[in-house]
Design a protein around this motif. Structure first.
Motif, mmCIF file in Angstrom:
data_model
loop_
_atom_site.group_PDB
_atom_site.id
_atom_site.type_symbol
_atom_site.label_atom_id
_atom_site.label_comp_id
_atom_site.label_asym_id
_atom_site.label_seq_id
_atom_site.Cartn_x
_atom_site.Cartn_y
_atom_site.Cartn_z
ATOM 1 N N VAL A 149 2.146 3.141 -3.297
ATOM 2 C CA VAL A 149 1.816 4.538 -3.980
ATOM 3 C C VAL A 149 3.083 5.598 -4.033
ATOM 4 C CG1 VAL A 149 0.590 6.850 -2.874
ATOM 5 C CG2 VAL A 149 -0.449 4.290 -2.610
ATOM 6 N N ALA B 242 -3.808 3.810 2.497
ATOM 7 C CA ALA B 242 -3.723 3.062 1.222
ATOM 8 C C ALA B 242 -4.023 1.631 1.459
ATOM 9 C CB ALA B 242 -2.424 3.224 0.602
ATOM 10 N N TYR C 298 -5.431 4.036 -2.974
ATOM 11 C CA TYR C 298 -5.058 5.132 -2.449
ATOM 12 C C TYR C 298 -6.011 6.167 -1.816
ATOM 13 C CZ TYR C 298 -2.322 9.500 -2.206
ATOM 14 O OH TYR C 298 -1.782 10.830 -1.780
ATOM 15 N N ALA D 136 0.822 -1.351 0.033
ATOM 16 C CA ALA D 136 0.164 -0.158 -0.062
ATOM 17 C C ALA D 136 0.888 1.060 0.164
ATOM 18 C CB ALA D 136 -0.900 -0.031 1.140
#
Ligand SMILES: NC(=O)C1=CN([C@@H]2O[C@H](COP(=O)(O)OP(=O)(O)OC[C@H]3O[C@@H](n4cnc5c(N)ncnc54)[C@H](OP(=O)(O)O)[C@@H]3O)[C@@H](O)[C@H]2O)C=CC1
Ligand SMILES: CC(C)(CO)C(=O)C(=O)O
Length: 350
Positions: A14, A131, A141, A10
């Motif tokens: 991102v 996220a 996100y 996550a």
């Protein structure tokens, strides 16, 4: 300088995607082979609040990256707290004397990293954007939130200024001279987040539950008391203000209630309405970061001879859910409430 993201889930996914899209050379490294394969095949897709985009980047499993035998100058460590040592150790021979390892993690992971590579090569980071790893090659996100970089000794060095500049392609990254203040501030917030994961409800619903509020704030106070004993001044962020909660005697309930109302609104409006802790327990059916985040605080508390009854009970309840010996329910929070009510009067709501 190539940025190696260890843990392309996550948070790592991102940050790496924004940097790669802006032209930085980004290399992803993750143990999830299906995720690595998908990134190599179709790129990494970020589904954000304003846009969905895809970046093409090279991705490797740790053994594949080690095999390349290239030195790593800049590592973003984005694995769960309990994987810190295991994720970083294999790469130690590839670090140089000037390599930088930045911990984009919740917890006090920097304490562990500096033992492995020394304080000079460790950079702290407090990250609060949200996220979720959705499936191989795809990350949800939640949008920008606070992100602070900091040297462990508080120096505002050239290297963190240049990292901050680099991260502007993601969002408003900032630099702090009190990274430990942010990390402990986040740990006090983590106390609240873990408690919200005891029940299958949104974080906002639990924060809005007024009758549980005093108990939840005492839970956070237990953590803030340990920060205090460690000589750290915890800092606030994104509608979370530790100084409205602790010291207990200075608590301003009116201001605190107003702050928590704003926090609940922020939580309700985010794409991610339940915590990563809830997601680990309910969706991914795996261990949370409790052993690497809250247990160390209990241990530091022991050194200071501070009893943390609520935190200890919370840790136990989370572990029981992890092991399948307890279900998520409101009752878990009311069990904590019972413990709260048994605490000495001076600790309860002032
Ligand atoms: N997600 C969020 O909204 C937020 C997260 N954080 C913090 O950020 C940190 C990262 O969390 P998050 O991005 O959510 O976690 P994720 O699980 O989404 O991503 C971590 C990735 O690292 C992989 N991994 C595990 N072990 C290794 C290893 N040895 N080497 C390389 N990769 C490995 C995981 O694979 P596998 O899943 O197979 O284990 C996973 O793909 C945590 O400390 C978290 O608390 C902070 C703020 C918000
Ligand atoms: C809720 C969040 C994203 C912080 O805002 C978090 O840290 C988590 O999911 O564990």
């Amino acid at each position: 300088m190539t940025i190696t993201i260890i843990g392309a889930g996550a948070i790592g996914g991102v940050l790496g995607a924004y940097l790669a899209r802006a032209g930085d050379e980004v290399v992803f490294c993750d143990t999830a082979e299906d995720h690595v394969n998908k990134i190599n095949l179709n790129g990494l897709t970020i589904e954000g609040p304003d846009e969905t985009f895809n970046v093409k980047c090279a991705a490797y499993t740790p053994p594949q990256l080690i095999k390349k035998n290239q030195s790593l100058e800049l590592i973003f460590l984005c694995v769960k707290a309990q994987h810190t040592e295991k994720a970083l150790s294999p790469f130690l021979p590839l670090l140089t004397s000037t390599s930088q390892v930045v911990s984009f993690q919740n917890g006090l992971c920097e304490r562990e990293i500096l033992k492995l590579i020394g304080a000079e090569r460790t950079i702290g980071c407090f990250v609060n954007f949200s996220a979720d790893y959705l499936e191989p090659g795809k990350i949800l996100y939640g949008g920008v939130a606070s992100l602070y970089l900091g040297e462990l000794d508080g120096q505002v060095s050239e290297r963190i200024m240049s990292l901050k500049d680099k991260l502007q392609v993601w969002g408003p990254a900032q630099v702090t001279d009190n990274i430990w203040g942010f990390l402990w501030g986040k740990m006090s917030y983590a106390g609240l987040l873990y408690a919200t994961a005891l029940v299958d409800e949104t974080m906002a619903t639990v924060v809005e539950k007024y009758e549980l509020r005093d108990m939840l704030m005492e839970l956070c106070s237990e953590i803030l008391e340990i920060a205090d004993k460690e000589g750290v001044v915890p800092l606030g962020f994104d509608d979370w203000e530790p100084n409205l909660i602790y010291p207990r005697k200075e608590r301003n309930n009116k201001k605190l209630d107003a702050g928590l109302k704003k926090l609940a609104e922020r939580m309700a409006n985010n794409k991610k309405t339940k915590s990563g802790i809830w997601r680990d327990l309910a969706i991914r059916k795996r261990q949370t970061e409790v052993d690497a985040q809250l247990v160390p605080i209990l241990e530091i508390g022991k050194i200071h001879k501070v009893e943390m009854k609520l935190l200890a009970a919370l840790v136990e309840a989370i572990k029981e859910i992890e092991n399948g010996n307890r279900k998520m329910s409101w009752q878990n929070l009311y069990d904590l409430q019972k413990i709260y009510k048994s605490l000495p009067h001076e600790i309860r709501r002032i």
